[in-house]
Scaffold this motif. Structure first.
Motif, PDB file in Angstrom:
ATOM      1  N   CYS A 158      29.051  59.423   8.367  1.00  0.00           N
ATOM      2  CA  CYS A 158      29.027  59.172   6.933  1.00  0.00           C
ATOM      3  C   CYS A 158      27.891  59.945   6.279  1.00  0.00           C
ATOM      4  N   PHE A 159      26.724  59.909   6.913  1.00  0.00           N
ATOM      5  CA  PHE A 159      25.554  60.613   6.381  1.00  0.00           C
ATOM      6  C   PHE A 159      25.812  62.116   6.338  1.00  0.00           C
ATOM      7  N   LEU A 160      26.405  62.665   7.421  1.00  0.00           N
ATOM      8  CA  LEU A 160      26.700  64.096   7.471  1.00  0.00           C
ATOM      9  C   LEU A 160      27.749  64.481   6.424  1.00  0.00           C
ATOM     10  N   ARG A 161      28.662  63.565   6.160  1.00  0.00           N
ATOM     11  CA  ARG A 161      29.747  63.831   5.224  1.00  0.00           C
ATOM     12  C   ARG A 161      29.310  63.722   3.770  1.00  0.00           C
ATOM     13  N   SER A 162      28.368  62.834   3.485  1.00  0.00           N
ATOM     14  CA  SER A 162      28.103  62.453   2.101  1.00  0.00           C
ATOM     15  C   SER A 162      27.623  63.613   1.242  1.00  0.00           C
ATOM     16  N   PHE A 163      26.696  64.423   1.772  1.00  0.00           N
ATOM     17  CA  PHE A 163      26.123  65.481   0.934  1.00  0.00           C
ATOM     18  C   PHE A 163      27.155  66.558   0.584  1.00  0.00           C
ATOM     19  N   PRO A 164      27.782  67.218   1.584  1.00  0.00           N
ATOM     20  CA  PRO A 164      28.724  68.294   1.211  1.00  0.00           C
ATOM     21  C   PRO A 164      29.954  67.790   0.470  1.00  0.00           C
ATOM     22  N   THR A 165      30.479  66.631   0.884  1.00  0.00           N
ATOM     23  CA  THR A 165      31.702  66.125   0.260  1.00  0.00           C
ATOM     24  C   THR A 165      31.467  65.744  -1.196  1.00  0.00           C
ATOM     25  N   ASN A 166      30.475  64.914  -1.425  1.00  0.00           N
ATOM     26  CA  ASN A 166      30.242  64.437  -2.782  1.00  0.00           C
ATOM     27  C   ASN A 166      29.571  65.482  -3.656  1.00  0.00           C
ATOM     28  N   GLY A 167      28.731  66.327  -3.028  1.00  0.00           N
ATOM     29  CA  GLY A 167      28.162  67.429  -3.788  1.00  0.00           C
ATOM     30  C   GLY A 167      29.256  68.343  -4.318  1.00  0.00           C
ATOM     31  N   ALA A 168      30.216  68.689  -3.447  1.00  0.00           N
ATOM     32  CA  ALA A 168      31.326  69.548  -3.864  1.00  0.00           C
ATOM     33  C   ALA A 168      32.197  68.857  -4.906  1.00  0.00           C
ATOM     34  N   ALA A 169      32.464  67.540  -4.711  1.00  0.00           N
ATOM     35  CA  ALA A 169      33.314  66.804  -5.639  1.00  0.00           C
ATOM     36  C   ALA A 169      32.683  66.716  -7.025  1.00  0.00           C
ATOM     37  N   ILE A 170      31.392  66.420  -7.088  1.00  0.00           N
ATOM     38  CA  ILE A 170      30.714  66.315  -8.381  1.00  0.00           C
ATOM     39  C   ILE A 170      30.574  67.692  -9.021  1.00  0.00           C
ATOM     40  N   PHE A 171      30.340  68.715  -8.203  1.00  0.00           N
ATOM     41  CA  PHE A 171      30.285  70.085  -8.720  1.00  0.00           C
ATOM     42  C   PHE A 171      31.606  70.450  -9.397  1.00  0.00           C
ATOM     43  N   VAL A 172      32.727  70.130  -8.732  1.00  0.00           N
ATOM     44  CA  VAL A 172      34.047  70.403  -9.309  1.00  0.00           C
ATOM     45  C   VAL A 172      34.265  69.567 -10.568  1.00  0.00           C
ATOM     46  N   PHE A 173      33.851  68.286 -10.530  1.00  0.00           N
ATOM     47  CA  PHE A 173      33.999  67.418 -11.695  1.00  0.00           C
ATOM     48  C   PHE A 173      33.238  67.969 -12.898  1.00  0.00           C
ATOM     49  N   GLU A 174      31.981  68.362 -12.689  1.00  0.00           N
ATOM     50  CA  GLU A 174      31.174  68.881 -13.793  1.00  0.00           C
ATOM     51  C   GLU A 174      31.788  70.165 -14.351  1.00  0.00           C
ATOM     52  N   GLY A 175      32.253  71.044 -13.456  1.00  0.00           N
ATOM     53  CA  GLY A 175      32.883  72.280 -13.907  1.00  0.00           C
ATOM     54  C   GLY A 175      34.148  72.012 -14.696  1.00  0.00           C
ATOM     55  N   ALA A 176      34.966  71.069 -14.218  1.00  0.00           N
ATOM     56  CA  ALA A 176      36.200  70.721 -14.932  1.00  0.00           C
ATOM     57  C   ALA A 176      35.892  70.086 -16.283  1.00  0.00           C
ATOM     58  N   MET A 177      34.836  69.275 -16.353  1.00  0.00           N
ATOM     59  CA  MET A 177      34.431  68.681 -17.636  1.00  0.00           C
ATOM     60  C   MET A 177      34.030  69.765 -18.630  1.00  0.00           C
TER      61      MET A 177
END
Length: 305
Positions: free
Chosen positions: A278-297
């Motif tokens: 979970c710890f290994l997954r959290s940074f790249p997964t959520n970082g990428a997801a929020i990056f995409v969200f901000e760009g789409a916004m």
């Protein structure tokens, strides 16, 4: 300066009798965010769920779980249960991000130029977490049950539709909402995610060493890591309640009983099983997801403007 969607300023809109674009852009951006999260994070999630629900007896640790899963079931097994989140995570992130955006706008009302504080962003995150729990719970029940089908002997469901059919047949519609109390508890911690995201965004935006385009990714990754460090025990309880067999009496009839049994049987370690993937997954997964969200916004607001 911070990205627009986490900025302190909420753009004013004209009252025309129709829904302001800012009210629905977040829902569309959330769809893109959810799809990103699935592609990047699902293999880590499968390992996490397996360790949370049966890790002590079946696997020696996350690497053993990963190797054993691939050796016995093939690489595709890491994407078991991916169909529900393929649609569900896109829907969940749409509801979560859309709700978050609307809570921010409501907090800013009646003055659309209200400066939102970290406390405001945390409050909006709490509201979004509670709202999305009612959408997330059925998706996560189906996903988790499919993820813990290890072989032919443990296979109860042919797929997500069959899983949903059996759950409803055995339990009524409530079967799709197993673990709702734990889901609400877990997602209420979204106040940590979005409150800390605002703190990290402001810190990175004021740094001379980080380009503005990279701020959402790193702020999102750091916020997700903070969120998971605090909320992980609630996620373990959620997974255990969602994947318990359809037998009576229930092993975990309530959230309180799940907490008590885990503490008695495993101590504090039981609340952190599966934390490493979970710890290994959290940074790249959520970082990428929020990056995409901000760009789409940003793209959505430019198109609307």
């Amino acid at each position: 300066m911070p990205p627009p969607s986490s900025d302190a300023q909420i753009a004013p809109t004209k009252s025309t009798g129709t829904i302001a674009p800012e009210r629905y852009i977040g829902f569309a951006a959330g769809l893109a965010s959810g799809a990103t999260k699935l592609i990047v994070g699902h293999p880590f999630d499968t390992v996490k769920v397996r360790l949370q629900t049966d890790g002590s007896s079946r696997f020696r640790g996350p690497l053993d779980c990963l190797r054993s899963t691939i050796r016995r079931e093939g690489f595709r097994a890491l994407y078991k249960g991916a169909t529900p989140p393929l649609f569900g995570w896109a829907l969940m992130d749409s509801v979560q991000m859309g709700s978050l955006n609307n809570f921010r706008l409501w907090i800013a009302d009646p003055d659309p130029l209200t400066t939102l504080t970290t406390r405001h962003h945390a409050l909006a995150g709490l509201g979004a977490g509670i709202v999305v729990s009612f959408v997330a719970c059925p998706v996560e029940v189906l996903k988790a049950r499919l993820q813990v089908q290890y072989d032919a002997e443990t296979k109860l469901y042919k797929g997500p539709v069959d899983c949903a059919r059996q759950l409803v047949r055995n339990n009524g519609i409530r079967g799709l909402y197993k673990g709702l109390s734990a889901c609400l508890l877990f997602r209420s911690f979204f106040w940590v995610l979005w409150g800390s995201y605002d703190l990290y965004t402001n810190a990175f935006a004021n740094s001379k060493f980080m380009p503005a385009v990279a701020v959402p990714f790193f702020a999102g990754g750091c916020a997700a890591t903070t969120f998971w460090a605090i909320s992980f025990p609630a996620d373990v309880m959620k997974q255990r309640m969602m994947t318990q067999p359809d037998t009576y009496p229930r092993k975990y009839p309530s959230l309180a009983s799940c907490i008590a049994q885990t503490w008695r049987g495993e101590g504090w370690r039981g609340f952190y099983r599966g934390f490493v993937p979970c710890f290994l997954r959290s940074f790249p997964t959520n970082g990428a997801a929020i990056f995409v969200f901000e760009g789409a916004m940003r793209l959505g607001k430019r198109l609307v403007d």
